[in-house]
Design a protein around this motif. Structure first.
Motif, short mmCIF file in Angstrom:
data_model
loop_
_atom_site.label_atom_id
_atom_site.label_comp_id
_atom_site.label_asym_id
_atom_site.label_seq_id
_atom_site.Cartn_x
_atom_site.Cartn_y
_atom_site.Cartn_z
N SER A 226 45.41 52.15 46.29
CA SER A 226 45.64 52.75 44.97
C SER A 226 45.32 51.76 43.85
O SER A 226 45.15 52.14 42.70
N MET A 227 45.24 50.47 44.20
CA MET A 227 44.90 49.45 43.22
C MET A 227 43.39 49.39 43.03
O MET A 227 42.62 49.64 43.96
N THR A 228 42.96 49.07 41.82
CA THR A 228 41.53 48.96 41.53
C THR A 228 41.07 47.51 41.43
O THR A 228 39.87 47.26 41.44
N LEU A 229 42.01 46.56 41.35
CA LEU A 229 41.65 45.15 41.25
C LEU A 229 41.81 44.50 42.62
O LEU A 229 42.89 44.51 43.20
N HIS A 230 40.73 43.96 43.13
CA HIS A 230 40.73 43.35 44.47
C HIS A 230 40.26 41.91 44.32
O HIS A 230 39.18 41.65 43.79
N GLU A 231 41.09 40.96 44.83
CA GLU A 231 40.79 39.54 44.65
C GLU A 231 40.70 38.84 46.01
O GLU A 231 41.30 39.28 46.99
N ALA A 232 39.93 37.77 46.01
CA ALA A 232 39.82 36.95 47.22
C ALA A 232 39.54 35.51 46.81
O ALA A 232 38.79 35.25 45.87
N LEU A 233 40.18 34.57 47.55
CA LEU A 233 39.99 33.14 47.31
C LEU A 233 38.69 32.69 47.99
O LEU A 233 38.40 33.09 49.12
N ILE A 234 37.88 31.91 47.29
CA ILE A 234 36.61 31.43 47.84
C ILE A 234 36.86 30.06 48.48
O ILE A 234 37.16 29.08 47.79
N GLN A 235 36.74 30.01 49.81
CA GLN A 235 37.09 28.81 50.57
C GLN A 235 35.86 28.02 51.00
O GLN A 235 35.98 27.03 51.73
N GLY A 236 34.67 28.42 50.58
CA GLY A 236 33.45 27.82 51.08
C GLY A 236 33.18 26.45 50.50
O GLY A 236 33.93 25.93 49.67
N PRO A 237 32.07 25.84 50.92
CA PRO A 237 31.71 24.50 50.43
C PRO A 237 31.36 24.55 48.95
O PRO A 237 31.00 25.60 48.41
N PRO A 238 31.45 23.43 48.25
CA PRO A 238 31.14 23.41 46.82
C PRO A 238 29.64 23.58 46.58
O PRO A 238 28.81 23.35 47.45
N GLY A 239 29.30 23.96 45.38
CA GLY A 239 27.90 24.14 44.98
C GLY A 239 27.82 24.62 43.56
O GLY A 239 28.70 25.36 43.08
#
Length: 684
Positions: A397-410
């Protein structure tokens, strides 16, 4: 955590979505979604054994009336689907070469006021006024102005198809010359304006125009649909629509409002099962599959403004009607979107998180991948193995979906979105993408001991990000709390609450715009409370018009110059009492313009405003003026009554002065309506 600690990069506009690479997706101002795959149903077949014999071309007008060109009977028919009525127009049916007669006609086109016929057997084009079917002009070896049309390598002009478009408010008619393999252009008056597509065509059979003015030509020998720019001559533009792999006998060409291209198939099956379809190409040139809902031969296609199709089936006496059913989505393969390279401008940047504003209905989900690097790459250089997955997003029902970016820097970061659905009537829809950098988390507020072990540090950082996402929203609300007391910025639902700060109470008839205007001027209005000017301004805010306020003191005061008053003139006094009430002191009447009051609720609100804002010792009346002229009633010139210009009637109210010429804007004369011998009409 302050919002200013982050830098945010976004994709929120159509242009931003179009800069990325996409497959099986539609782009709109609202974002991206799975490609639409409309469904059609063969609802009925138009025609009968006595209606016509050989329909060679069809066109639909803006009212949905179908115009049918019969090459064997050499005539034009119209079909009204609403009334199921077929009618034969008076022209044609003889097979001659006189004006108004046809011989093997192959093309028909419509503009707002003109019907064009490609009279192929007579090597000419005829134009008729749609209002009364009078012949406007004929183009043969010369145009309508008498100027010669340049002969081609194959001989004289031989029109096999026509199309009409508009650009810069000017109408242009395009005629396909089947002998010389070129396209000729004419204006609305039949005057030759040049040629295009002279060097690219080999066996052109049909033409069509899209809404942007691009010209499409079906070349049967090259087995391609060629696209030409409306700018310049012979300017072939991409894409080309290649028909070679379809193994069809192409015939019939149509373009829809989105630039999608439709082409039919008329090859002979020779005992095989039916495998002929109407084939669809996206505006990008990619093949989009057959048009669902129709299977069979297609010699011609026309599309109406509602998205329905008419198809010349190739069978005797028959045209199929394909009704648009509902929007469906192409779910056989996922929709893929790869963003352009987001640039942090910082080598070795640690990206923080990604936020998607997306709708994800039931039976759909969204996969997200990312890749970061210090060197910028072209989209085609990105390899499948380089993408790192994030957790998939499912229906919510939520429209805002977030995720933490754990990859290498760049310095650069790319995102890949996969839109997947198992229901052909549902699609995920992504409205915006936001990327935050650099990496900042609540872990920095904890003692250094919590950051010593890498494994526990990684877990704790991800765990704290859950609270961070929730609390960030609250912090943003607190940061922008001032907007709730800003009349222009506060959400509409807070306007009533803000009104209580100044003692204002709004009912449902007050729109959000009117409430904002009142609150902006509330302080100044309260200074004028109880005055005529204050009452006028409030009513004007609510209705959009300034009312007329008539006070009894104005009506019944004595005229010092003539020593008379309304009380002396009994007839005048009687009329005023009838209109404005008895001559009691401290009374006034509010006259409202006709557009000021449209409902009883609005009138009730206006009366409530007057009762609240008037001085306590006064009495008030309200009169809604009617939009008509009545003697002895409320009739006010320029307010609810207007005097129009007199109508010119020759010999009765008007005369034509000397040195006067009457003209009209028609490009060609119309017998029985307007004609000028020697100017736009020639007697032969």
């Amino acid at each position: 955590m302050k919002a200013t600690e982050f830098t945010c990069l976004v994709i929120t506009t159509r242009r931003g979505w179009e800069e990325g690479a996409r497959q099986n997706l539609d782009v709109s101002d609202e974002g991206i979604m799975l490609k639409r795959d409309p469904s059609y149903s063969l609802e009925r077949k138009v025609g009968g054994s006595t209606a016509w014999l050989e329909a060679t071309d069809i066109v639909v007008d803006t009212c949905g009336v179908l115009y049918i060109l019969d090459a064997q009977e050499d005539c034009i028919l119209t079909y009204d689907p609403r009334n199921n009525r077929m009618e034969r127009l008076r022209y044609g049916g003889v097979g001659g070469s006189l004006p108004g007669q046809f011989k093997e006609p192959r093309g028909i086109a419509l503009s707002t006021d003109t019907l064009y016929i490609a009279d192929t057997g007579n090597n000419r084009i005829q134009a008729f006024a749609r209002i009364n079917l009078q012949l406007r002009w004929i183009v043969t070896t010369t145009d309508a102005g008498g100027h010669a049309i340049p002969a081609g390598v194959g001989g004289n002009f031989n029109p096999v198809d026509i199309a009409v478009g508009r650009s810069d408010k000017r109408e242009t008619m395009y005629a396909l010359d089947g002998v010389n393999h070129r396209v000729l252009k004419f204006d609305a008056g039949g005057r030759f304006k040049g040629t295009c597509a002279e060097t690219e065509l080999e066996e052109s059979v049909q033409i069509a125009l899209d809404t942007a003015g691009f010209l499409y030509v079906l070349d049967k020998k090259r087995r391609k649909i060629l696209k030409f720019s409306p700018e310049g001559k012979d300017e072939l533009v991409q894409p080309e629509f290649n028909l070679e792999e379809l193994n069809i006998e192409p015939s019939g060409l149509a373009i829809d409002f989105d630039g999608n291209v439709y082409v039919g198939d008329t090859r002979e099956l020779k005992g095989k099962e039916e495998e002929r379809f109407i084939h669809t190409f996206a505006h990008s040139g990619n093949y989009a599959g057959p048009l669902l809902g129709y299977q069979g031969s297609c010699a011609g296609i026309a599309r109406d403004t509602c998205g329905n199709f008419y198809v010349i089936t190739g069978k005797r006496d028959e045209i199929g009607f394909l009704r648009f059913i509902r929007e469906r989505y192409a779910i056989k393969e996922s929709g893929t979107f790869i963003t352009h390279a987001f640039d942090s401008t910082e080598p070795g940047c640690r990206w923080h998180k990604m936020a998607l504003n997306a709708e994800i209905p039931d039976k759909t989900h969204l996969n997200v991948y990312y890749h970061s690097a210090d060197e910028k790459k072209a989209l085609e250089e990105l390899q499948e193995a380089e993408w790192s997955p994030l957790l998939p997003f499912y229906s919510s029902s939520m429209t805002l979906h977030e995720a933490l970016i754990q990859g290498p820097p760049g310095r650069y970061l790319w995102l890949k979105l996969e839109l997947i659905s198992s229901d052909e009537y549902q699609t995920p829809k992504v409205r915006s993408i936001k990327l935050f950098f650099p990496r900042i988390s609540y872990l920095r507020y904890l003692p250094a001991a919590y950051q010593e072990d890498e494994a526990s540090k990684d877990f704790l950082e991800r765990f704290l990000s859950l609270f961070e996402s929730f609390l960030d929203d609250k912090e943003n609300e607190i940061t922008h709390l001032a907007r709730y007391v800003d009349v222009e910025a506060t959400p509409a639902e807070f306007l009533a609450w803000l009104g209580t700060w100044v003692g204002a109470v709004f009912d449902e008839s007050w729109s959000a715009e009117k409430r904002r205007r009142f609150l902006q001027q509330a302080a100044a209005l309260y200074k004028k409370r109880g005055t005529r000017a204050g009452l006028e301004e409030i009513i004007e805010i609510y209705t959009g018009y300034k009312p007329m306020i008539v006070e009894n003191a104005q009506l019944y005061r004595q005229n010092t110059a003539t020593r008379t008053s309304c009380g002396v003139n009994k007839e005048l006094k009687s009329s005023l009492e009838h209109l404005f009430g008895a001559p009691t002191p401290h009374r006034f009447c509010v006259l409202l313009h006709p557009p000021q009051v449209r409902t009883e609720a609005q009138l009730k609100t206006i009366k409530s405003i007057i009762e609240t804002e008037k001085p306590a010792h006064t009495a008030a009346g309200v009169v809604v003026l009617q939009p008509w002229f009545y003697l002895h009633l409320h009739t006010y010139l320029g307010i609810n009554t207007y005097l129009s210009q007199p109508v010119m009637r020759l010999g009765i109210t008007s005369v034509i002065s000397r040195d006067t010429v009457l003209t009209d804007g028609e490009e060609a004369g119309q017998l029985e309506r307007r004609s000028r011998t020697g100017i736009d009409t020639k007697l032969t």
